[in-house]
Design a protein around this motif. Sequence first.
Motif, short mmCIF file in Angstrom:
data_model
loop_
_atom_site.label_atom_id
_atom_site.label_comp_id
_atom_site.label_asym_id
_atom_site.label_seq_id
_atom_site.Cartn_x
_atom_site.Cartn_y
_atom_site.Cartn_z
N VAL A 26 -27.79 51.51 -37.45
CA VAL A 26 -29.11 50.94 -37.71
C VAL A 26 -29.39 49.77 -36.79
O VAL A 26 -28.57 48.85 -36.67
CB VAL A 26 -29.22 50.48 -39.19
N ASP A 27 -30.52 49.82 -36.11
CA ASP A 27 -30.99 48.71 -35.29
C ASP A 27 -31.90 47.86 -36.17
O ASP A 27 -33.05 48.23 -36.41
CB ASP A 27 -31.73 49.24 -34.07
N HIS A 28 -31.40 46.73 -36.63
CA HIS A 28 -32.17 45.92 -37.57
C HIS A 28 -33.30 45.13 -36.89
O HIS A 28 -34.07 44.45 -37.57
CB HIS A 28 -31.23 44.97 -38.32
N ASN A 29 -33.41 45.23 -35.58
CA ASN A 29 -34.52 44.61 -34.87
C ASN A 29 -35.65 45.60 -34.59
O ASN A 29 -36.69 45.21 -34.07
CB ASN A 29 -34.03 44.01 -33.55
N TYR A 30 -35.42 46.87 -34.91
CA TYR A 30 -36.39 47.90 -34.55
C TYR A 30 -37.72 47.69 -35.27
O TYR A 30 -38.79 47.86 -34.67
CB TYR A 30 -35.83 49.29 -34.89
N PHE A 31 -37.68 47.32 -36.53
CA PHE A 31 -38.93 47.11 -37.26
C PHE A 31 -39.74 46.00 -36.60
O PHE A 31 -40.94 46.19 -36.32
CB PHE A 31 -38.66 46.76 -38.72
N GLU A 32 -39.12 44.89 -36.36
CA GLU A 32 -39.85 43.75 -35.78
C GLU A 32 -40.35 44.04 -34.38
O GLU A 32 -41.47 43.67 -34.02
CB GLU A 32 -38.95 42.51 -35.76
#
Length: 392
Positions: free
Chosen positions: A283-289
Amino acid sequence: MTTSHTQFDIAVIGGGIIGSAIAYFLLREDPALSVCVIEPDPSYEFASALRSSGGCRVQFTGKENIAMSLYSLDFIRNFETTMAIGDRPAPVDWVEGGYLFVVPPEHTRQLEINARFQQAESCTLDLLSPSELKDRFPAMYVDDLGAGVHTPQDGWCDPYGLLWGFRRKAVSLGATYIADRVVAANHDATAAKSVILDGGNVISATSFVNATGAWSGDVARLFDMTLPISPVRRFEHYFTPGSHVGHLPYVKDTARLAFRSEGQGYSGGLVDGTVPRGYNFEVDHNYFENVVWPAVAHRFPAFEAAKCHRTWSGLYEVNELDGNPVIGAWNSRLPNLYTVAGFSGHGMMHAPAAARGIAELIIHGQFNTIDLTRLGYERIENNQPYPELGIL
């Protein structure tokens, strides 16, 4: 290690929603069949459908896709009672929340053509101008839009309930589930003969079905079959706005932004079709932002202060030829090997119709409910794409 050699009429490889639906329809059509379903992950931890948003809609341009959606929508609406076992219902929490496709001015004509075709195929929809979109969805920014199509009878359900409803019903009808992985296949020049499981056991069958989703290309290679289906990572997010937005349908645009109402917040994402292919669940946790938030805040300014509460990953089973599923037999080589895979994100919504179709093909030698011939493997062999022009 002790091994066994077991014979079935039909061996379904893959026990997710599609594989379990196939087992159900086979046994509903012919209760005398012996059917096994081979599934390596009985917990379904990595099952693609369980990591999806559960949407089902009619906004397609392929006649077969529309027909499958209409059939599946009706089937899912009645799923709780159809799949009941005794006095135990099979809830799937169907929400008739609608779908909304929006496009910029340069795509308006194509959207209008699509809408007229969908209406001719018995779909209920409203073609909306930007001002009409604003009236119906006041929180939406519409100044850069050319049109939208709202299909109010579409919606979404709980994929977990759908999978287990199909699986429990299939078992109640006599399906045998085998918790193991297919690692090899035996065949001669004209027919598939058996598969070898990781545990060493051998399963022979009269017919085999490859319903392994994102893994279907690898399974096909075990039979020396070329199937251009790849696993593609996608993210799903649960987020809330900074101010009131209200209930929204499943909103989709040409940039592949897609999200819908979910409880007190919203669920969705933006698919990047250019990511490297592979079984990647990181999971890329910066993808949403970095990717999703700018798109959703542009379309609905109330999301300028959006908060992402959770991000998870899943896989699309992408048919690299044309984005449409492969549903049919390998008639030119191993005609007892059937494929139901490559839905490119539409597997859950089309599972009931596709599963019924392959059951008919296996038992009767032809499609009876919906003619899915054009989705057969022949177009793969001939390199003749049959593309879907709706927003994927």
